[in-house]
Motif scaffolding. Structure first.
Motif, PDB file in Angstrom:
ATOM      1  N   SER A 142       0.835  -1.211   0.000  1.00 14.13           N
ATOM      2  CA  SER A 142       0.000   0.000   0.000  1.00 14.13           C
ATOM      3  C   SER A 142       0.866   1.255   0.000  1.00 14.13           C
ATOM      4  O   SER A 142       0.380   2.347  -0.287  1.00 14.13           O
ATOM      5  CB  SER A 142      -0.927   0.007   1.208  1.00 14.13           C
ATOM      6  N   LEU A 143       2.163   1.127   0.305  1.00 10.10           N
ATOM      7  CA  LEU A 143       3.035   2.298   0.271  1.00 10.10           C
ATOM      8  C   LEU A 143       3.398   2.689  -1.152  1.00 10.10           C
ATOM      9  O   LEU A 143       3.850   3.801  -1.396  1.00 10.10           O
ATOM     10  CB  LEU A 143       4.327   2.028   1.053  1.00 10.10           C
ATOM     11  N   GLY A 144       3.203   1.745  -2.098  1.00 10.38           N
ATOM     12  CA  GLY A 144       3.536   2.032  -3.481  1.00 10.38           C
ATOM     13  C   GLY A 144       2.788   3.240  -4.028  1.00 10.38           C
ATOM     14  O   GLY A 144       3.271   3.928  -4.930  1.00 10.38           O
ATOM     15  N   VAL A 145       1.618   3.521  -3.441  1.00 10.42           N
ATOM     16  CA  VAL A 145       0.803   4.627  -3.941  1.00 10.42           C
ATOM     17  C   VAL A 145       1.498   5.977  -3.738  1.00 10.42           C
ATOM     18  O   VAL A 145       1.296   6.905  -4.517  1.00 10.42           O
ATOM     19  CB  VAL A 145      -0.586   4.596  -3.271  1.00 10.42           C
ATOM     20  N   TYR A 146       2.366   6.077  -2.725  1.00  9.21           N
ATOM     21  CA  TYR A 146       3.066   7.352  -2.508  1.00  9.21           C
ATOM     22  C   TYR A 146       3.899   7.727  -3.719  1.00  9.21           C
ATOM     23  O   TYR A 146       3.910   8.883  -4.132  1.00  9.21           O
ATOM     24  CB  TYR A 146       3.986   7.274  -1.291  1.00  9.21           C
ATOM     25  N   GLY A 147       4.620   6.739  -4.264  1.00 11.72           N
ATOM     26  CA  GLY A 147       5.440   7.009  -5.432  1.00 11.72           C
ATOM     27  C   GLY A 147       4.603   7.629  -6.537  1.00 11.72           C
ATOM     28  O   GLY A 147       4.975   8.646  -7.125  1.00 11.72           O
ATOM     29  N   ILE A 148       3.421   7.048  -6.780  1.00 14.61           N
ATOM     30  CA  ILE A 148       2.583   7.513  -7.879  1.00 14.61           C
ATOM     31  C   ILE A 148       1.998   8.884  -7.566  1.00 14.61           C
ATOM     32  O   ILE A 148       2.045   9.807  -8.380  1.00 14.61           O
ATOM     33  CB  ILE A 148       1.487   6.467  -8.154  1.00 14.61           C
ATOM     34  N   VAL A 149       1.462   9.044  -6.355  1.00 11.07           N
ATOM     35  CA  VAL A 149       0.829  10.327  -5.998  1.00 11.07           C
ATOM     36  C   VAL A 149       1.861  11.450  -6.009  1.00 11.07           C
ATOM     37  O   VAL A 149       1.620  12.534  -6.554  1.00 11.07           O
ATOM     38  CB  VAL A 149       0.154  10.206  -4.613  1.00 11.07           C
ATOM     39  N   ILE A 150       3.045  11.191  -5.449  1.00  6.80           N
ATOM     40  CA  ILE A 150       4.064  12.244  -5.395  1.00  6.80           C
ATOM     41  C   ILE A 150       4.609  12.534  -6.786  1.00  6.80           C
ATOM     42  O   ILE A 150       4.857  13.693  -7.132  1.00  6.80           O
ATOM     43  CB  ILE A 150       5.174  11.853  -4.411  1.00  6.80           C
ATOM     44  N   ALA A 151       4.754  11.491  -7.605  1.00  7.91           N
ATOM     45  CA  ALA A 151       5.189  11.720  -8.987  1.00  7.91           C
ATOM     46  C   ALA A 151       4.203  12.637  -9.690  1.00  7.91           C
ATOM     47  O   ALA A 151       4.584  13.602 -10.362  1.00  7.91           O
ATOM     48  CB  ALA A 151       5.294  10.399  -9.734  1.00  7.91           C
ATOM     49  N   GLY A 152       2.904  12.365  -9.508  1.00 12.67           N
ATOM     50  CA  GLY A 152       1.881  13.170 -10.159  1.00 12.67           C
ATOM     51  C   GLY A 152       1.897  14.606  -9.683  1.00 12.67           C
ATOM     52  O   GLY A 152       1.800  15.541 -10.474  1.00 12.67           O
ATOM     53  N   TRP A 153       2.083  14.796  -8.385  1.00 13.43           N
ATOM     54  CA  TRP A 153       2.021  16.147  -7.827  1.00 13.43           C
ATOM     55  C   TRP A 153       3.275  16.947  -8.165  1.00 13.43           C
ATOM     56  O   TRP A 153       3.198  18.116  -8.550  1.00 13.43           O
ATOM     57  CB  TRP A 153       1.841  16.063  -6.317  1.00 13.43           C
ATOM     58  N   SER A 154       4.459  16.296  -8.037  1.00 13.85           N
ATOM     59  CA  SER A 154       5.702  17.058  -8.156  1.00 13.85           C
ATOM     60  C   SER A 154       5.994  17.437  -9.609  1.00 13.85           C
ATOM     61  O   SER A 154       6.817  18.304  -9.846  1.00 13.85           O
ATOM     62  CB  SER A 154       6.865  16.256  -7.596  1.00 13.85           C
ATOM     63  N   SER A 155       5.318  16.805 -10.585  1.00 16.03           N
ATOM     64  CA  SER A 155       5.581  17.139 -11.983  1.00 16.03           C
ATOM     65  C   SER A 155       5.033  18.507 -12.351  1.00 16.03           C
ATOM     66  O   SER A 155       5.394  19.038 -13.395  1.00 16.03           O
ATOM     67  CB  SER A 155       4.965  16.102 -12.907  1.00 16.03           C
ATOM     68  N   SER A 156       4.128  19.067 -11.546  1.00 14.02           N
ATOM     69  CA  SER A 156       3.450  20.324 -11.874  1.00 14.02           C
ATOM     70  C   SER A 156       2.812  20.252 -13.256  1.00 14.02           C
ATOM     71  O   SER A 156       2.993  21.111 -14.090  1.00 14.02           O
ATOM     72  CB  SER A 156       4.421  21.506 -11.832  1.00 14.02           C
ATOM     73  N   ASN A 157       2.098  19.170 -13.471  1.00 12.40           N
ATOM     74  CA  ASN A 157       1.469  18.926 -14.753  1.00 12.40           C
ATOM     75  C   ASN A 157       0.066  18.425 -14.457  1.00 12.40           C
ATOM     76  O   ASN A 157      -0.119  17.557 -13.603  1.00 12.40           O
ATOM     77  CB  ASN A 157       2.299  17.865 -15.499  1.00 12.40           C
ATOM     78  N   LYS A 158      -0.931  19.000 -15.133  1.00 13.48           N
ATOM     79  CA  LYS A 158      -2.317  18.648 -14.778  1.00 13.48           C
ATOM     80  C   LYS A 158      -2.625  17.188 -15.070  1.00 13.48           C
ATOM     81  O   LYS A 158      -3.288  16.520 -14.286  1.00 13.48           O
ATOM     82  CB  LYS A 158      -3.280  19.551 -15.541  1.00 13.48           C
ATOM     83  N   TYR A 159      -2.135  16.683 -16.191  1.00 10.24           N
ATOM     84  CA  TYR A 159      -2.382  15.278 -16.502  1.00 10.24           C
ATOM     85  C   TYR A 159      -1.770  14.374 -15.434  1.00 10.24           C
ATOM     86  O   TYR A 159      -2.383  13.420 -14.974  1.00 10.24           O
ATOM     87  CB  TYR A 159      -1.776  14.922 -17.864  1.00 10.24           C
ATOM     88  N   ALA A 160      -0.524  14.723 -15.066  1.00 12.68           N
ATOM     89  CA  ALA A 160       0.169  13.904 -14.075  1.00 12.68           C
ATOM     90  C   ALA A 160      -0.565  13.946 -12.745  1.00 12.68           C
ATOM     91  O   ALA A 160      -0.752  12.919 -12.091  1.00 12.68           O
ATOM     92  CB  ALA A 160       1.601  14.384 -13.909  1.00 12.68           C
ATOM     93  N   LEU A 161      -1.011  15.152 -12.339  1.00 10.63           N
ATOM     94  CA  LEU A 161      -1.707  15.275 -11.061  1.00 10.63           C
ATOM     95  C   LEU A 161      -2.990  14.452 -11.072  1.00 10.63           C
ATOM     96  O   LEU A 161      -3.291  13.733 -10.115  1.00 10.63           O
ATOM     97  CB  LEU A 161      -2.019  16.747 -10.773  1.00 10.63           C
ATOM     98  N   LEU A 162      -3.735  14.535 -12.177  1.00  7.26           N
ATOM     99  CA  LEU A 162      -4.972  13.757 -12.267  1.00  7.26           C
ATOM    100  C   LEU A 162      -4.676  12.265 -12.166  1.00  7.26           C
ATOM    101  O   LEU A 162      -5.381  11.524 -11.482  1.00  7.26           O
ATOM    102  CB  LEU A 162      -5.680  14.057 -13.586  1.00  7.26           C
ATOM    103  N   GLY A 163      -3.606  11.835 -12.848  1.00  6.22           N
ATOM    104  CA  GLY A 163      -3.230  10.424 -12.778  1.00  6.22           C
ATOM    105  C   GLY A 163      -2.907  10.006 -11.360  1.00  6.22           C
ATOM    106  O   GLY A 163      -3.348   8.961 -10.886  1.00  6.22           O
ATOM    107  N   GLY A 164      -2.126  10.847 -10.650  1.00  7.31           N
ATOM    108  CA  GLY A 164      -1.756  10.535  -9.274  1.00  7.31           C
ATOM    109  C   GLY A 164      -2.973  10.460  -8.373  1.00  7.31           C
ATOM    110  O   GLY A 164      -3.100   9.544  -7.549  1.00  7.31           O
ATOM    111  N   LEU A 165      -3.901  11.412  -8.530  1.00  4.88           N
ATOM    112  CA  LEU A 165      -5.095  11.413  -7.682  1.00  4.88           C
ATOM    113  C   LEU A 165      -5.951  10.187  -7.954  1.00  4.88           C
ATOM    114  O   LEU A 165      -6.479   9.561  -7.030  1.00  4.88           O
ATOM    115  CB  LEU A 165      -5.914  12.680  -7.938  1.00  4.88           C
ATOM    116  N   ARG A 166      -6.073   9.834  -9.237  1.00  2.00           N
ATOM    117  CA  ARG A 166      -6.849   8.633  -9.566  1.00  2.00           C
ATOM    118  C   ARG A 166      -6.235   7.399  -8.923  1.00  2.00           C
ATOM    119  O   ARG A 166      -6.947   6.564  -8.375  1.00  2.00           O
ATOM    120  CB  ARG A 166      -6.865   8.433 -11.078  1.00  2.00           C
ATOM    121  N   ALA A 167      -4.882   7.313  -9.006  1.00  2.00           N
ATOM    122  CA  ALA A 167      -4.208   6.149  -8.416  1.00  2.00           C
ATOM    123  C   ALA A 167      -4.514   6.067  -6.928  1.00  2.00           C
ATOM    124  O   ALA A 167      -4.857   5.004  -6.414  1.00  2.00           O
ATOM    125  CB  ALA A 167      -2.709   6.248  -8.637  1.00  2.00           C
ATOM    126  N   GLY A 168      -4.420   7.209  -6.242  1.00  2.00           N
ATOM    127  CA  GLY A 168      -4.669   7.213  -4.800  1.00  2.00           C
ATOM    128  C   GLY A 168      -6.082   6.781  -4.482  1.00  2.00           C
ATOM    129  O   GLY A 168      -6.311   5.883  -3.652  1.00  2.00           O
TER     130      GLY A 168
END
Lengths: 438, 174
Positions: A142-168
């Motif tokens: 369940s910790l794997g989700v941090y990698g995805i959420v943080i990747a999505g947020w830190s990219s400062s990209n709307k697509y990436a952020l949406l992807g990270g939020l969906r993953a979470g």
């Protein structure tokens, strides 16, 4: 229990140094095996997709394309690395590591073969037989989700952020059904140690896939969602989000997300093989029912190196089965819509998992109260109950889509259209009569 | 001996991460350092033989609750508007007061002749015998579902109230 009456074999315990040496060898071997398998899985996925689409797939590098993963790895290392100007640099670099470490750590608690007797003592074929095995696995995956959420947020990209939020959102939603379907396994085993799970399946004479069929299917569906594989790959939905959370990543960092995904698939398959298909148990043969009771003593069959090898092969086969299903499903079904994923998770999986837990617990309690001995009959009664539940679940979920064939759906649609046409005609009639009355 | 070294190692990490949580300006960084604190705590639980509590610490706090925290922080995208809140006198008094209460509780634990909490034996040896007898989960489950059944149910009710409250707050117009 039953096994107490059987033969006891004394092999001898490993010394402290022996334990350290054995553990180091096991860790190195398991790590290299996992990494090589992950590389081969990327090739296998491309080969299977090619096979399903009537293509050849990668076949230029090495014999039959076998060296393709090595070529891919080399390409990714040599590629230029891009760092988006607006990204949060530290988190951007941290995210791939956060996603790859949990995927690799979780393999440590899975028992992969029968214990091996050596001249220095008995070596158990699991890296760390922790008393909270399954929970450890759940916690770290369940910790794997941090990698995805943080990747999505830190990219400062709307697509990436949406992807990270969906993953979470997806992982949290399906973790509930995952945990609940695991409860039934704990009811039967009475423990969360993974070696115990294997032993209890050998004692029952049936793999848990049958007596706990309903939980098995629920677990399987949730695992698809947890590993972000199709039909649940919304975090990286190419048609909507470019590639979701790793849109901004390039070269080896991008590759690390892929290694993490395939390592996750491998661990999840190995876990399902252990929990529901008897782990390293060879079906229909009692010689491998080896149970370690501490101090290098085993009860049941006599451990030998060839038994260890055979059981390891059995474990590999079972894991490979789940991996193949993962891949065939990916190239068969289309992606869910986001609201469908949430509906399935919260409105179907959660209530069904709760009902399954209650009914399974009730059945086990009744069997224990009636004094039915833990064995084949016990397992068969549970099988009947669970298959009934599974049939009900599939019928509810299906609602005449697959089991009754798509023909029934066209029929229904035609009927609905007919009804709508009739209603419209009636409405037209009433309005026209109303106007003439005026 | 090794256990002592490991304890001070993880305790040091926990305190360091804790300080980083309250000194970072970026809320996401604070949240990540808090996860570090949870890991150090889980390691300390494991050192005293409480495997189950340790793994649940990661599963529930690091794996679920902090993901939701991160969600909220990222979605709200907090600017620097919260800083006057943190610097107001009322907050400082509240924070200092909570610190003092915590110190008082710790002092009571370390003072001599304290009765065992809830009248149960604690410490690594007691935990080890319990785990050996009932398994890692059973050692927690037995007292929880036998002696403290009513307390458990009341806690469940409390959580239900919280959930209903959250739904009421989120859906202003029903």
């Amino acid at each position: 229990m039953m096994l107490q009456a059987e033969t006891v074999h004394q092999v001898g315990e490993l010394s402290a140094t022996g334990f350290v040496v054995a553990s180091t060898i096991k860790i190195l071997a398991a790590f290299s095996l996992v990494m090589v398998t992950v590389a081969m899985l990327t090739l296998l996925e491309r080969k299977i997709s090619a096979w399903m689409q009537d293509r050849l797939g990668p076949n230029r590098v090495g014999p039959g394309g076998l060296l393709q993963p090595a070529a891919d790895g080399l390409k990714n290392i040599l590629k230029e690395e891009t760092n988006p100007a607006e990204s949060h640099r530290i988190f951007f670099n941290l995210a791939p590591m956060l996603s790859i470490i949990p995927a690799l750590v979780t393999f440590a608690v899975i028992p992969f073969a029968a214990p091996l007797p050596t001249q220095w003592g008995l070596v158990e074929m699991v890296i760390a037989d922790v008393p909270v095995g399954v929970l450890f696995l759940l916690a770290f995956s369940s910790l794997g989700v941090y990698g995805i959420v943080i990747a999505g947020w830190s990219s400062s990209n709307k697509y990436a952020l949406l992807g990270g939020l969906r993953a979470g959102a997806q992982m949290i939603s399906y973790e509930i059904a995952l945990g609940l379907s695991l409860l039934s396994v704990f009811f039967l085993v009475g423990n969360v140690r993974l070696t115990e799970v294997v032993t209890m399946q050998q004692e029952l004479g049936l793999w848990f896939a049958l007596p706990l069929a309903a939980s098995f299917i629920l677990f399987w569906i949730s695992v698809f969602a947890e590993t972000n594989r199709l039909p649940f790959d919304l975090p990286e939905a190419e048609s909507e989000l470019v590639t979701g959370y790793h849109t901004e990543y390039s070269s080896m960092k991008f590759s690390m997300f892929f290694i993490a995904e395939y390592a996750h698939v491998l661990t999840a398959s190995a876990l399902m093989a252990t929990l529901f298909l008897g782990g390293w148990d060879i079906p229909g043969w009692a010689g491998d029912n080896i149970r370690v009771i501490g101090d290098g003593t085993v009860v049941g069959g006599e451990p030998a190196w060839w038994i260890t090898l055979l059981t390891f092969l059995a474990f590999l086969l079972k894991t490979a089965f789940f991996i193949l299903v993962f891949m065939v499903v990916r190239w068969t079904v289309p992606r869910f819509r986001y609201d469908q994923v949430m509906d399935l998770g919260w409105k179907i999986m959660l209530p069904v998992a709760l009902a399954v837990v209650v009914i399974t617990a009730g059945t086990i309690l009744t069997l224990d109260e009636l004094g039915v001995e833990y064995g084949l009959v016990y397992g068969l009664i549970l099988t009947v109950v669970n298959l009934a539940m599974l049939a009900a679940f599939l019928l509810i979920l299906d609602r005449g889509r697959v089991l009754a064939g798509t023909g029934s759906l066209t029929e229904k649609r035609r009927e609905a259209q007919e009804k709508a046409r009739l209603r419209r005609r009636e409405e037209a009639m009433t309005t026209s009569t109303g106007s003439t009355a005026d | 001996m090794l256990t002592d070294i490991l304890f001070f190692f993880f305790a040091g990490i926990a305190i360091f991460c804790g300080i980083m949580v309250v000194t970072r300006r970026n809320p996401v960084a604070s949240a990540l350092w808090l996860i570090g604190t949870f890991f150090a705590l889980a390691a300390i639980y494991t050192l005293i033989g409480a495997f189950f509590i340790g793994v649940i610490q990661i599963l529930v706090y690091a794996g679920a609750i902090m993901v939701l925290f991160l969600f909220v922080i990222m979605l709200l995208n907090l600017g620097n508007d919260y800083q006057p809140d943190l610097r107001s006198r009322a907050w400082m008094i509240t924070a200092g007061g909570s610190g003092l209460v915590l110190l008082a509780i710790l002092g009571r634990v370390f003072a001599a002749d304290t009765t065992a909490p809830l009248g149960r034996l604690t410490g690594p040896e007691a935990v080890a015998t319990q785990v050996a007898e009932y398994g890692a989960v059973g050692a927690i489950a037995r007292p929880m579902y036998t002696d403290y059944m009513i307390v458990l149910q009341v806690t469940g009710l409390l959580l239900l109230v919280a959930v209903v409250g959250a739904v009421m707050l989120a859906k202003r117009r029903v």
